[in-house]
Scaffold this active site. Structure first.
Site, short mmCIF file in Angstrom:
data_model
loop_
_atom_site.label_atom_id
_atom_site.label_comp_id
_atom_site.label_asym_id
_atom_site.label_seq_id
_atom_site.Cartn_x
_atom_site.Cartn_y
_atom_site.Cartn_z
N SER A 139 28.10 35.76 112.13
CA SER A 139 28.24 34.31 112.28
C SER A 139 28.84 33.68 111.03
O SER A 139 29.69 32.80 111.11
CB SER A 139 26.88 33.67 112.58
OG SER A 139 26.39 34.07 113.83
N GLU A 140 28.39 34.12 109.87
CA GLU A 140 28.92 33.58 108.62
C GLU A 140 29.03 34.68 107.56
O GLU A 140 28.18 35.57 107.47
CB GLU A 140 28.01 32.48 108.05
CG GLU A 140 27.76 31.32 108.97
CD GLU A 140 28.93 30.38 109.12
OE1 GLU A 140 29.90 30.48 108.34
OE2 GLU A 140 28.87 29.52 110.03
N THR A 141 30.09 34.58 106.77
CA THR A 141 30.23 35.33 105.53
C THR A 141 30.28 34.33 104.40
O THR A 141 31.07 33.38 104.43
CB THR A 141 31.50 36.19 105.54
OG1 THR A 141 31.38 37.19 106.57
CG2 THR A 141 31.70 36.89 104.21
#
Length: 262
Positions: A43-45
């Site tokens: 979903s996020e880095t």
């Protein structure tokens, strides 16, 4: 470049929301940061770069875009600094697209000071689009970059089947689906979050959504301290306190893996 994968808003691995946290030694082109986020396909880095003692630049990328605010990846970043980088200070500041954010370490986990998201009425066009996404809406609101709908009960949120093409066409970053909790006395409200236009079909636990869910639900409960549970397949709990114009989000995190990017 070192990286860590951390499950945020979780007390055990393979629950909560996984985020990759990369420790930048030097600036990299935005295109490379985006391709690396697509490679992780989480979903996020999050990308961390030290500016001074206790102060870091922090950026968040989904597999397809850079976003303005992310709760779980901020929690993951703070966890990495404290657990793996020998950072001694108990309060961290992050320079972000949403201004300076603060993370504080306590005995019960990490608390994040985020901007409160204003809640407003939806337009007639937004209301029509939301009714196309699902029927039986109890209420609909604009929540900053997102749209928010309340369903009849917790079971309706749990069984909600998203039409991702219709949600992607909404004039919003994503869709928050919520209802009052009914199955667990220590939880006040439940939610799910869908952001196909941002490369996230369903986000497991969305800290930034709770910056809107808190002011939405607080008047109904008559108090500013609430607990939310996100009903994704992985699941996760987010504590939230309204303090002036801030939402104080709280949770824990667990490191799952670490490695080196070449």
């Amino acid at each position: 470049m070192k990286y860590f994968v951390v499950d945020a808003f979780a007390t055990s691995k393979f629950t909560g929301n996984p985020a990759a946290v990369c420790l930048l030694d030097t600036d990299l082109p935005d295109g490379e940061l985006q391709m690396l986020a697509a490679e992780f396909n989480l979903s996020e880095t999050a990308y961390l770069q030290r500016l001074e003692e206790g102060y870091y630049r922090l950026r968040w990328f989904t597999p397809t875009i850079e976003v303005n605010l992310c709760g779980h990846a901020t929690l993951a970043a703070a966890h990495v600094l404290w657990a793996h980088c020998e950072v001694a200070v108990n309060s961290l500041r992050f320079k972000t697209r949403s201004g300076d954010l603060t993370a504080n370490r306590g005995i019960d986990g990490v608390s994040l000071e985020f901007p409160l998201t204003p809640i407003s009425s939806v337009s007639s066009a937004e209301n029509t689009a939301l009714h196309d996404v699902t029927g039986g809406i109890a209420a609909a609101r604009r929540a900053g970059e997102d749209l928010l709908i309340e369903l009849a009960d917790e079971a309706a949120v749990q069984s909600f089947i998203p039409n991702l093409s219709l949600i992607a066409a909404l004039p919003a970053r994503g869709l928050i689906v919520t209802a009052m909790a009914s199955r667990e006395p220590r939880v006040d409200f439940v939610s799910r979050f869908f952001g196909p236009a941002a490369g996230i079909n369903e986000d497991p636990v969305t800290g930034s959504a709770h910056c809107a869910l808190a002011p939405y639900w607080a008047p109904r409960f008559g108090r500013n301290e609430l607990k939310g549970r996100q009903l994704s397949a992985r699941g996760g709990d987010v504590g939230v306190v309204i303090a002036g114009d801030k939402a104080i989000l709280s949770g824990r995190a667990v490191t799952v893996m670490a490695g080196e990017i070449y």
